[in-house]
Design a protein around this motif. Structure first.
Motif, PDB file in Angstrom:
ATOM      1  N   VAL A  53       0.825  -1.111  -0.214  1.00 48.13           N
ATOM      2  CA  VAL A  53      -0.384  -0.123   0.319  1.00 48.13           C
ATOM      3  C   VAL A  53       0.577   1.072   0.074  1.00 48.13           C
ATOM      4  N   ALA A  54       0.375   2.132  -0.890  1.00 40.44           N
ATOM      5  CA  ALA A  54       1.546   3.232  -1.158  1.00 40.44           C
ATOM      6  C   ALA A  54       0.689   4.235   0.251  1.00 40.44           C
ATOM      7  N   LEU A  55       1.989   4.751   0.211  1.00 44.85           N
ATOM      8  CA  LEU A  55       1.916   5.709   1.889  1.00 44.85           C
ATOM      9  C   LEU A  55       1.961   7.375   1.823  1.00 44.85           C
ATOM     10  N   ARG A  56       0.870   7.973   2.141  1.00 45.74           N
ATOM     11  CA  ARG A  56       1.096   9.250   1.970  1.00 45.74           C
ATOM     12  C   ARG A  56       1.902   9.768   2.994  1.00 45.74           C
ATOM     13  N   PRO A  57       3.003  11.161   2.191  1.00 46.02           N
ATOM     14  CA  PRO A  57       3.839  12.012   3.832  1.00 46.02           C
ATOM     15  C   PRO A  57       3.178  11.352   4.971  1.00 46.02           C
ATOM     16  N   ASP A  58       2.672  11.237   5.270  1.00 50.13           N
ATOM     17  CA  ASP A  58       2.404  11.323   6.870  1.00 50.13           C
ATOM     18  C   ASP A  58       2.158  10.048   7.291  1.00 50.13           C
ATOM     19  N   GLY A  59       2.525   9.407   6.662  1.00 47.75           N
ATOM     20  CA  GLY A  59       2.633   7.336   7.065  1.00 47.75           C
ATOM     21  C   GLY A  59       0.974   6.917   6.924  1.00 47.75           C
ATOM     22  N   THR A  60      -0.041   7.775   7.144  1.00 46.03           N
ATOM     23  CA  THR A  60      -0.948   7.099   6.543  1.00 46.03           C
ATOM     24  C   THR A  60      -1.233   6.167   5.047  1.00 46.03           C
ATOM     25  N   PRO A  61      -1.764   4.881   5.391  1.00 44.42           N
ATOM     26  CA  PRO A  61      -1.967   4.388   3.685  1.00 44.42           C
ATOM     27  C   PRO A  61      -2.583   5.009   2.725  1.00 44.42           C
ATOM     28  N   PRO A 110      -1.422  11.240  23.456  1.00 47.78           N
ATOM     29  CA  PRO A 110      -0.526  11.311  23.274  1.00 47.78           C
ATOM     30  C   PRO A 110       1.254  11.240  23.301  1.00 47.78           C
ATOM     31  N   GLU A 111       1.070  10.209  24.780  1.00 47.12           N
ATOM     32  CA  GLU A 111       1.843   9.469  25.376  1.00 47.12           C
ATOM     33  C   GLU A 111       2.467   7.768  24.363  1.00 47.12           C
ATOM     34  N   SER A 112       2.122   7.889  23.110  1.00 39.08           N
ATOM     35  CA  SER A 112       2.209   6.688  22.399  1.00 39.08           C
ATOM     36  C   SER A 112       3.321   7.196  21.212  1.00 39.08           C
ATOM     37  N   LYS A 113       4.751   6.290  21.181  1.00 44.41           N
ATOM     38  CA  LYS A 113       5.387   5.729  20.559  1.00 44.41           C
ATOM     39  C   LYS A 113       5.271   5.880  19.350  1.00 44.41           C
ATOM     40  N   PRO A 114       6.829   5.817  18.327  1.00 47.24           N
ATOM     41  CA  PRO A 114       6.500   5.555  17.055  1.00 47.24           C
ATOM     42  C   PRO A 114       6.267   4.263  16.695  1.00 47.24           C
ATOM     43  N   GLY A 115       5.668   4.121  15.440  1.00 44.65           N
ATOM     44  CA  GLY A 115       5.642   2.577  15.346  1.00 44.65           C
ATOM     45  C   GLY A 115       4.358   1.942  15.929  1.00 44.65           C
ATOM     46  N   MET A 116       3.666   2.620  17.011  1.00 47.25           N
ATOM     47  CA  MET A 116       2.590   1.700  18.277  1.00 47.25           C
ATOM     48  C   MET A 116       1.622   3.409  18.180  1.00 47.25           C
ATOM     49  N   ALA A 117       0.530   2.620  18.822  1.00 52.01           N
ATOM     50  CA  ALA A 117      -0.665   3.680  19.341  1.00 52.01           C
ATOM     51  C   ALA A 117      -1.146   3.398  20.425  1.00 52.01           C
ATOM     52  N   ILE A 118      -1.878   3.973  21.377  1.00 53.09           N
ATOM     53  CA  ILE A 118      -2.338   3.695  22.715  1.00 53.09           C
ATOM     54  C   ILE A 118      -3.658   4.301  22.230  1.00 53.09           C
ATOM     55  N   LEU A 119      -4.720   3.826  22.153  1.00 52.44           N
ATOM     56  CA  LEU A 119      -6.097   4.731  22.350  1.00 52.44           C
ATOM     57  C   LEU A 119      -6.309   3.638  23.515  1.00 52.44           C
ATOM     58  N   ASP A 120      -8.373   5.304  23.590  1.00 50.11           N
ATOM     59  CA  ASP A 120      -9.134   4.273  24.386  1.00 50.11           C
ATOM     60  C   ASP A 120     -10.119   3.613  24.798  1.00 50.11           C
ATOM     61  N   GLY A 121     -10.195   2.743  24.582  1.00 53.95           N
ATOM     62  CA  GLY A 121     -11.325   1.814  25.035  1.00 53.95           C
ATOM     63  C   GLY A 121     -10.773   0.992  23.473  1.00 53.95           C
ATOM     64  N   SER A 122     -10.856  -0.329  23.891  1.00 54.12           N
ATOM     65  CA  SER A 122     -10.941  -1.311  22.803  1.00 54.12           C
ATOM     66  C   SER A 122     -11.914  -1.533  21.437  1.00 54.12           C
ATOM     67  N   VAL A 123     -12.819  -0.924  20.792  1.00 54.90           N
ATOM     68  CA  VAL A 123     -14.212  -1.524  20.483  1.00 54.90           C
ATOM     69  C   VAL A 123     -13.923  -0.707  19.444  1.00 54.90           C
ATOM     70  N   TRP A 180      -2.149   0.791  10.633  1.00 53.22           N
ATOM     71  CA  TRP A 180      -1.264   1.629  10.395  1.00 53.22           C
ATOM     72  C   TRP A 180      -0.870   2.669  11.790  1.00 53.22           C
ATOM     73  N   THR A 181       0.101   2.721  12.102  1.00 52.43           N
ATOM     74  CA  THR A 181      -0.158   3.721  13.818  1.00 52.43           C
ATOM     75  C   THR A 181       0.976   5.439  13.282  1.00 52.43           C
ATOM     76  N   SER A 182       1.295   5.971  11.650  1.00 49.34           N
ATOM     77  CA  SER A 182       1.951   6.963  11.414  1.00 49.34           C
ATOM     78  C   SER A 182       1.431   8.204  11.980  1.00 49.34           C
ATOM     79  N   GLY A 183      -0.156   8.378  11.646  1.00 50.64           N
ATOM     80  CA  GLY A 183      -0.242   9.294  11.132  1.00 50.64           C
ATOM     81  C   GLY A 183      -0.861   9.865  12.552  1.00 50.64           C
ATOM     82  N   PRO A 184      -2.106  11.176  12.719  1.00 48.97           N
ATOM     83  CA  PRO A 184      -2.254  11.242  13.605  1.00 48.97           C
ATOM     84  C   PRO A 184      -3.754  10.309  14.382  1.00 48.97           C
TER      85      PRO A 184
END
Length: 163
Positions: free
Chosen positions: A27-35, A140-153, A102-106
């Motif tokens: 998948v081609a990625l956009r400049p912000d890292g999103t697909p 905000p505490e997410s690091k490059p290559g990963m993302a922390i989300l509130d909730g699992s659904v 993909w976790t690179s974008g916002p």
């Protein structure tokens, strides 16, 4: 599972497994890292028609099968296994969804390319994870290559192309 539904699903399984279809490649990625945009494979569109899955159909899904009902989850770039909480068309609750994160974008982007119903084989689909009110936004505490989300659904939405 009712007999008619079982017969329909077994016919679709033959269609899906004969295609050998999973993702459609890189998948081609956009400049912000999103697909970027990606077509839904013709075989997946055909299978979704047989399953009576229409664009916009949705069901809640546990995003990560290993983090069910967690208050916060951590997702990493790469493959993901999710679980439907409710029926989605003829796909029943507990169907596994397989795709990519993909976790690179916002915001986290999740695309599912396969469904694995209970007592059946995997079939190709095209679906995305969506939540309103920025709930797929990384904490905000997410690091490059990963993302922390509130909730699992999130909601698993059927699409005819990834945009």
């Amino acid at each position: 599972m009712p007999t008619t539904q079982a017969l329909l699903l077994s016919s679709i399984v033959l269609l899906g497994t004969s295609s050998g279809c999973t993702t459609t490649g890189a998948v081609a990625l956009r400049p912000d890292g999103t697909p970027g945009p990606q077509e839904c494979p013709a075989k997946a569109l055909e299978v979704m028609r047989y399953l009576k899955l229409r664009v916009g159909d949705a069901s809640l899904a546990e995003l990560d099968a290993n983090q069910i009902d967690a208050r916060r989850i951590t997702l990493y770039d790469g493959p993901i296994e999710s679980i439907l909480k409710d029926d989605l068309g003829t796909l029943e609750a507990t169907t596994r969804l397989y795709g990519q994160v993909w976790t690179s974008g916002p915001q986290v982007v999740i695309r599912w390319y396969e469904a694995h119903p209970p007592d059946s084989d995997k079939v190709p689909i095209c679906a995305v994870a969506r939540l309103s009110r920025d709930q797929m936004r990384k904490l905000p505490e997410s690091k490059p290559g990963m993302a922390i989300l509130d909730g699992s659904v999130a909601a698993a939405y059927i699409v005819d192309a990834f945009r």
